[in-house]
Design a protein around this motif. Structure first.
Motif, PDB file in Angstrom:
ATOM      1  N   GLY A  23       0.590  -1.257   0.034  1.00  0.00           N
ATOM      2  CA  GLY A  23       0.035  -0.013  -0.217  1.00  0.00           C
ATOM      3  C   GLY A  23       0.804   1.378  -0.182  1.00  0.00           C
ATOM      4  N   VAL A  24       0.321   2.327   0.313  1.00  0.00           N
ATOM      5  CA  VAL A  24       0.877   3.765   0.167  1.00  0.00           C
ATOM      6  C   VAL A  24       0.852   4.615   1.431  1.00  0.00           C
ATOM      7  N   ASN A  25       1.931   4.787   2.002  1.00  0.00           N
ATOM      8  CA  ASN A  25       1.650   5.937   3.164  1.00  0.00           C
ATOM      9  C   ASN A  25       1.792   7.466   2.685  1.00  0.00           C
ATOM     10  N   PHE A  26       0.757   8.220   3.120  1.00  0.00           N
ATOM     11  CA  PHE A  26       0.788   9.543   2.819  1.00  0.00           C
ATOM     12  C   PHE A  26       1.266  10.333   4.029  1.00  0.00           C
ATOM     13  N   ALA A  27       2.140  11.361   3.811  1.00  0.00           N
ATOM     14  CA  ALA A  27       2.320  12.142   4.880  1.00  0.00           C
ATOM     15  C   ALA A  27       2.838  13.469   4.540  1.00  0.00           C
ATOM     16  N   VAL A  28       2.142  14.719   5.096  1.00  0.00           N
ATOM     17  CA  VAL A  28       2.493  16.039   4.667  1.00  0.00           C
ATOM     18  C   VAL A  28       2.365  16.918   5.858  1.00  0.00           C
ATOM     19  N   PHE A  29       3.326  17.977   5.997  1.00  0.00           N
ATOM     20  CA  PHE A  29       3.416  18.670   7.174  1.00  0.00           C
ATOM     21  C   PHE A  29       2.557  20.124   7.007  1.00  0.00           C
ATOM     22  N   TYR A  65      -2.639   5.997   5.672  1.00  0.00           N
ATOM     23  CA  TYR A  65      -2.124   4.814   4.770  1.00  0.00           C
ATOM     24  C   TYR A  65      -3.340   4.153   4.234  1.00  0.00           C
ATOM     25  N   LEU A  66      -2.944   4.045   2.813  1.00  0.00           N
ATOM     26  CA  LEU A  66      -3.859   3.426   1.930  1.00  0.00           C
ATOM     27  C   LEU A  66      -3.460   2.075   1.365  1.00  0.00           C
ATOM     28  N   PRO A  67      -3.976   1.090   2.115  1.00  0.00           N
ATOM     29  CA  PRO A  67      -3.727  -0.422   1.907  1.00  0.00           C
ATOM     30  C   PRO A  67      -4.094  -0.953   0.156  1.00  0.00           C
ATOM     31  N   GLY A  68      -3.457  -1.342  -0.439  1.00  0.00           N
ATOM     32  CA  GLY A  68      -3.733  -1.675  -1.714  1.00  0.00           C
ATOM     33  C   GLY A  68      -3.429  -0.788  -2.917  1.00  0.00           C
ATOM     34  N   ALA A  69      -3.054   0.420  -2.314  1.00  0.00           N
ATOM     35  CA  ALA A  69      -2.707   1.196  -3.587  1.00  0.00           C
ATOM     36  C   ALA A  69      -1.190   0.915  -4.159  1.00  0.00           C
ATOM     37  N   LYS A  70      -1.071   1.640  -5.324  1.00  0.00           N
ATOM     38  CA  LYS A  70       0.267   0.926  -5.955  1.00  0.00           C
ATOM     39  C   LYS A  70       0.715   2.301  -6.712  1.00  0.00           C
ATOM     40  N   PRO A  71       1.925   2.285  -7.176  1.00  0.00           N
ATOM     41  CA  PRO A  71       2.786   3.517  -8.051  1.00  0.00           C
ATOM     42  C   PRO A  71       1.552   3.660  -9.255  1.00  0.00           C
ATOM     43  N   GLY A  72       1.447   4.859  -9.659  1.00  0.00           N
ATOM     44  CA  GLY A  72       0.807   5.380 -10.854  1.00  0.00           C
ATOM     45  C   GLY A  72      -0.615   5.719 -10.253  1.00  0.00           C
ATOM     46  N   PRO A 100       4.009  18.687  -1.719  1.00  0.00           N
ATOM     47  CA  PRO A 100       5.382  19.325  -2.007  1.00  0.00           C
ATOM     48  C   PRO A 100       6.429  18.189  -2.163  1.00  0.00           C
ATOM     49  N   TYR A 101       6.194  16.862  -1.761  1.00  0.00           N
ATOM     50  CA  TYR A 101       6.915  15.882  -1.921  1.00  0.00           C
ATOM     51  C   TYR A 101       6.981  14.985  -3.360  1.00  0.00           C
ATOM     52  N   ALA A 102       5.901  15.535  -3.865  1.00  0.00           N
ATOM     53  CA  ALA A 102       5.413  14.422  -5.344  1.00  0.00           C
ATOM     54  C   ALA A 102       6.640  14.370  -6.114  1.00  0.00           C
ATOM     55  N   LYS A 103       7.224  13.094  -6.588  1.00  0.00           N
ATOM     56  CA  LYS A 103       8.062  12.704  -7.444  1.00  0.00           C
ATOM     57  C   LYS A 103       8.063  12.621  -8.824  1.00  0.00           C
ATOM     58  N   GLN A 104       6.561  12.622  -9.238  1.00  0.00           N
ATOM     59  CA  GLN A 104       6.206  12.873 -10.535  1.00  0.00           C
ATOM     60  C   GLN A 104       4.935  13.391 -10.544  1.00  0.00           C
ATOM     61  N   ALA A 137      -7.980  22.384 -13.139  1.00  0.00           N
ATOM     62  CA  ALA A 137      -6.934  23.300 -13.559  1.00  0.00           C
ATOM     63  C   ALA A 137      -5.441  22.700 -12.986  1.00  0.00           C
ATOM     64  N   MET A 138      -5.584  22.060 -12.038  1.00  0.00           N
ATOM     65  CA  MET A 138      -4.282  21.512 -11.343  1.00  0.00           C
ATOM     66  C   MET A 138      -3.633  20.185 -11.790  1.00  0.00           C
ATOM     67  N   PRO A 139      -2.374  20.050 -12.108  1.00  0.00           N
ATOM     68  CA  PRO A 139      -1.561  18.761 -12.306  1.00  0.00           C
ATOM     69  C   PRO A 139      -1.764  17.826 -11.020  1.00  0.00           C
ATOM     70  N   LYS A 140      -1.738  16.784 -11.120  1.00  0.00           N
ATOM     71  CA  LYS A 140      -1.822  15.710 -10.207  1.00  0.00           C
ATOM     72  C   LYS A 140      -0.461  15.014  -9.854  1.00  0.00           C
ATOM     73  N   ALA A 141      -0.232  14.782  -8.301  1.00  0.00           N
ATOM     74  CA  ALA A 141       0.968  13.907  -7.937  1.00  0.00           C
ATOM     75  C   ALA A 141       0.624  12.490  -8.259  1.00  0.00           C
ATOM     76  N   VAL A 142       1.853  12.083  -8.628  1.00  0.00           N
ATOM     77  CA  VAL A 142       1.661  10.409  -9.097  1.00  0.00           C
ATOM     78  C   VAL A 142       2.632   9.675  -7.936  1.00  0.00           C
ATOM     79  N   VAL A 143       2.000   8.667  -7.470  1.00  0.00           N
ATOM     80  CA  VAL A 143       2.779   7.684  -6.617  1.00  0.00           C
ATOM     81  C   VAL A 143       3.771   6.868  -7.460  1.00  0.00           C
ATOM     82  N   THR A 144       4.963   7.109  -6.919  1.00  0.00           N
ATOM     83  CA  THR A 144       6.325   6.404  -7.545  1.00  0.00           C
ATOM     84  C   THR A 144       6.899   5.357  -6.733  1.00  0.00           C
ATOM     85  N   SER A 145       7.754   4.567  -7.641  1.00  0.00           N
ATOM     86  CA  SER A 145       8.602   3.551  -6.969  1.00  0.00           C
ATOM     87  C   SER A 145       9.685   3.556  -7.651  1.00  0.00           C
TER      88      SER A 145
END
Length: 699
Positions: A23-29, A65-72, A100-104, A137-145
């Motif tokens: 899954g994917v963990n999300f954290a933002v300050f 934390y979102l279980p089952g989530a994947k890159p993309g 702010p930490y989006a890698k793609q 109107a906004m770009p979206k962040a993409v989960v990466t690996s």
């Protein structure tokens, strides 16, 4: 993926989106938000399919934390809290915020008034509140690996003393390079094309410095005017590469860096941490402003509605806050590890060293973090040592470990070869490594990053072709850009058919290049200067994503282009061959390497030491600099520069002793001249420089 009704608690570290295989963990300050929602989107990025509150808040970090989530997976945030601009808070959950930490990133900014947290046309301006959803109107962040295999990659780790930097723009470098497949021209992939690497190796480049490649925003004003933000100093994401330079969605940037490493070439990134694309308090809301405006930005003391503008771009990041500083350091480590870049050039580096509103401090947290960080402190760190804030000019005042862009070298070199009065003392200080600025705290001559031309200004060819700036294409009435470039057209503004004018233009260009590569310090060559690239007189081509800025590689294949490139190659070879030219210690003329021979010494064209009166002679335009060292076998090696900045040919007498065997290795007036032995007297043409190497025993 089945989306649950609520997120699991997850972890506050690491920040951003982290895939763990399940899954994917999300954290933002955010220190001041009341709630932050994670918003998920379909693969097109057009439809929001879920909006789930981050359930936990730990050490001011919201996480889930979102279980089952994947890159993309595509996502963004919405932040709830007070909308009180007068107190520095600008929370508006109607605005989708980029991690702010989006890698793609997926998609790009589409300019509409809904991107602002306030009603743009309201008489109350930013004190009003806009309820429109900005997601479309906004770009979206993409989960990466990050799974790229760097096995076998070896960093060149070129010593500073051996470094030759080549500054270029990813797109401009190869957009017109016909050897590159059409679909790859102007992209990361093209950086590693054999033609590019062969050219850089041919001239002896050891480091390729790229203008910003962090994802950036195209300014609304420029787009509406049919222009573009070409340079890229308008950062949207500090972790994601700019998508416009991708030929496909693969790992081409990493592949390019790996191939450049294999060729012995380091990669340095020009990075912008002094401000963001959100602009002033009247600017849009993309991420930091909506997540925690009062923390991320420096606000006017006593009037927190307004942004401090030490950068000239509307806002200033507050690196005195530990979480903002962490974001910058995390970004640098990301590029140093995930992309294995070899160094960074910090745009408006003074801003990064400002301790809140207390001014520049070389012991600020930013410098301390970089100097002690085990990943970053071994990389090449370069600062642009100025901004427009109070006390904003700090050349020479950065801490050890940093090189600094030396604009004093740039200006002194241009003015000496233009023939300005009274330049001899200043020119001598600069070509000797600017010890008056850098010789403290065990710093070395390499800390002076010398250049004659850079992206910000006119290229070398234009400095000898135009006396005025010609920025009309920027649609600002030719008011933008520096008005004094210390250039000279030598008789005619713009290109000329006069062979005498072209001859002196070529000679002065070669003399400035010789000065650059024969001086103490680290040389930086503006890409294209080696074959005469022109911007048609434009000295502020930040918005010219066209032939004004792109490299015309056909020039390289012209007779003049080949000749200039071969001359630069000779200069770099000379620099590599003679350690005196790239000495690792400052020379002060206080050490005798042999009787009557100092480690550095100064003479006039008669071979006589310059007196105090000579140094202050406003009309003195001839200068001889000799550096000398004793070799292991006891013999002496001396490198002598004979520089004639006057308008007439002069006979120079080489300074004693006569026992040295003297070989002419460079002549800017006769670039193809073979190395040859010379006597005690040598003729130097007007606006020309000759480099003579002497060897022998002196008792």
């Amino acid at each position: 993926m089945d989306i649950p009704d609520r997120l699991e608690a997850g972890s506050p570290y690491p920040l951003g989106a982290s895939f763990d295989g399940l899954g994917v963990n999300f954290a933002v300050f955010s220190a001041n938000a009341d709630r932050i929602d994670l918003c998920l989107f379909d693969p097109s990025g057009r439809r929001q399919i879920a909006c789930l509150p981050l359930p936990e808040w730990t050490d001011e970090v919201w996480h889930g934390y979102l279980p089952g989530a994947k890159p993309g997976l595509l996502y963004g945030f919405r932040a709830h809290g007070r909308y009180e601009p007068e107190n520095g808070h600008r929370f508006n959950p109607n605005k989708l915020l980029l991690d702010p930490y989006a890698k793609q990133l997926s998609g790009s900014v589409r300019w509409t008034d809904s991107l602002h947290s306030y009603r743009v046309r309201s008489s109350r301006k930013d004190l009003s509140f806009d309820r429109r959803d900005s997601a479309a109107a906004m770009p979206k962040a993409v989960v990466t690996s990050d799974a790229f295999d760097w096995t076998g990659d070896v960093r060149p780790n070129t010593p500073w003393t051996d470094t030759v930097i080549y500054e270029a723009h990813v797109k401009g470098l190869t957009r017109l390079l016909e050897d590159v497949p059409v679909t790859e021209r102007g992209t990361y992939a093209a950086l590693a094309h054999p033609k590019v690497i062969e050219h850089l190796q041919r001239i002896g480049v050891t480091a390729l410095e790229l203008l910003p490649i962090h994802a950036f925003v195209q300014d609304r004003r420029l787009q509406e005017a049919g222009l573009a933000n070409y340079w890229g100093y308008n950062t949207l994401s500090f972790f994601a590469p700019e998508q416009r330079y991708l030929a496909d969605d693969g790992d081409e940037l990493r592949i390019a860096i790996r191939r450049l490493h294999a060729a012995g070439i380091e990669v340095i990134l020009d990075v912008v941490f002094n401000h963001t694309a959100e602009g002033s308090e009247l600017g849009p809301t993309f991420n930091l402003r909506g997540l925690d405006n009062a923390t991320y930005y420096r606000l006017v003391e006593g009037e927190p509605r307004y942004c401090v503008n030490d950068t000239g771009t509307g806002n200033t990041l507050d690196l005195s806050h530990p979480r903002v500083l962490q974001m910058v350091a995390d970004s640098l480590r990301h590029w140093a590890t995930s992309y294995r870049v070899d160094g960074f050039r910090f745009d408006l580096g003074v801003t990064l060293g400002r301790d809140g509103n207390n001014g520049f401090d070389p012991r600020s947290g930013f410098f301390d973090v970089l100097r002690q960080d085990p990943v970053l402190n071994g990389l090449k760190l370069i600062s642009e040592p100025w901004d427009i804030g109070p006390g904003g000019y700090q050349l020479g005042n950065h801490p050890p470990g940093f090189a600094e862009w030396n604009d004093k070298f740039r200006d002194a070199t241009r003015r000496f070869w233009r023939g300005d009065d009274g330049m001899r003392p200043e020119f001598a200080r600069r070509i000797a490594g600017s010890a008056d600025l850098f010789d403290r705290r065990a710093r070395r001559p390499w800390a002076s990053l010398n250049f004659v031309a850079a992206h910000d200004g006119q290229p070398l060819r234009d400095l000898v072709t135009y006396e005025e700036k010609h920025n009309w294409a920027n649609q600002e009435g030719n008011r933008d850009g520096h008005s004094e470039n210390y250039g000279c057209n030598w008789g005619e503004e713009g290109p000329s058919d006069d062979p005498e004018i072209n001859a002196i233009r070529d000679r002065v260009s070669r003399s400035m290049l010789t000065t650059l590569f024969a001086s103490l310090g680290t040389p930086m060559l503006l890409g294209g200067d080696e074959f005469g690239r022109s911007q048609q007189g434009n000295n502020n081509a930040y918005c010219q994503d066209n032939e004004i800025s792109w490299f015309d590689w056909q020039q390289l294949d012209s007779e003049q282009g080949r000749a200039f490139t071969e001359f630069v190659q000779r200069l770099v070879h000379m620099r590599r061959k003679y350690p005196l030219i790239r000495a690792n210690h400052f020379l002060h003329g206080e050490t005798e390497v042999a009787p009557g021979i100092l480690d550095i010494d100064w003479f006039d064209e008669r071979g006589l030491h310059l007196s105090d009166e000579d140094w202050h002679n406003e009309q003195g335009r001839a200068l001889v600099m000799r550096r000398a060292r004793r070799l292991q076998d006891g013999s002496i090696e001396a490198v002598t520069l004979l520089m004639n900045g006057s308008g007439e040919t002069l006979d120079f007498r080489l300074p004693p002793p006569a026992e040295l065997l003297r070989i002419l290795v460079i002549d800017s007036a006769n670039p193809q001249a073979a190395e040859s032995e010379v006597g005690d007297t040598i003729e130097v043409e007007d606006r020309a420089v000759k480099v003579v190497v002497g060897t022998g025993r002196v008792e």
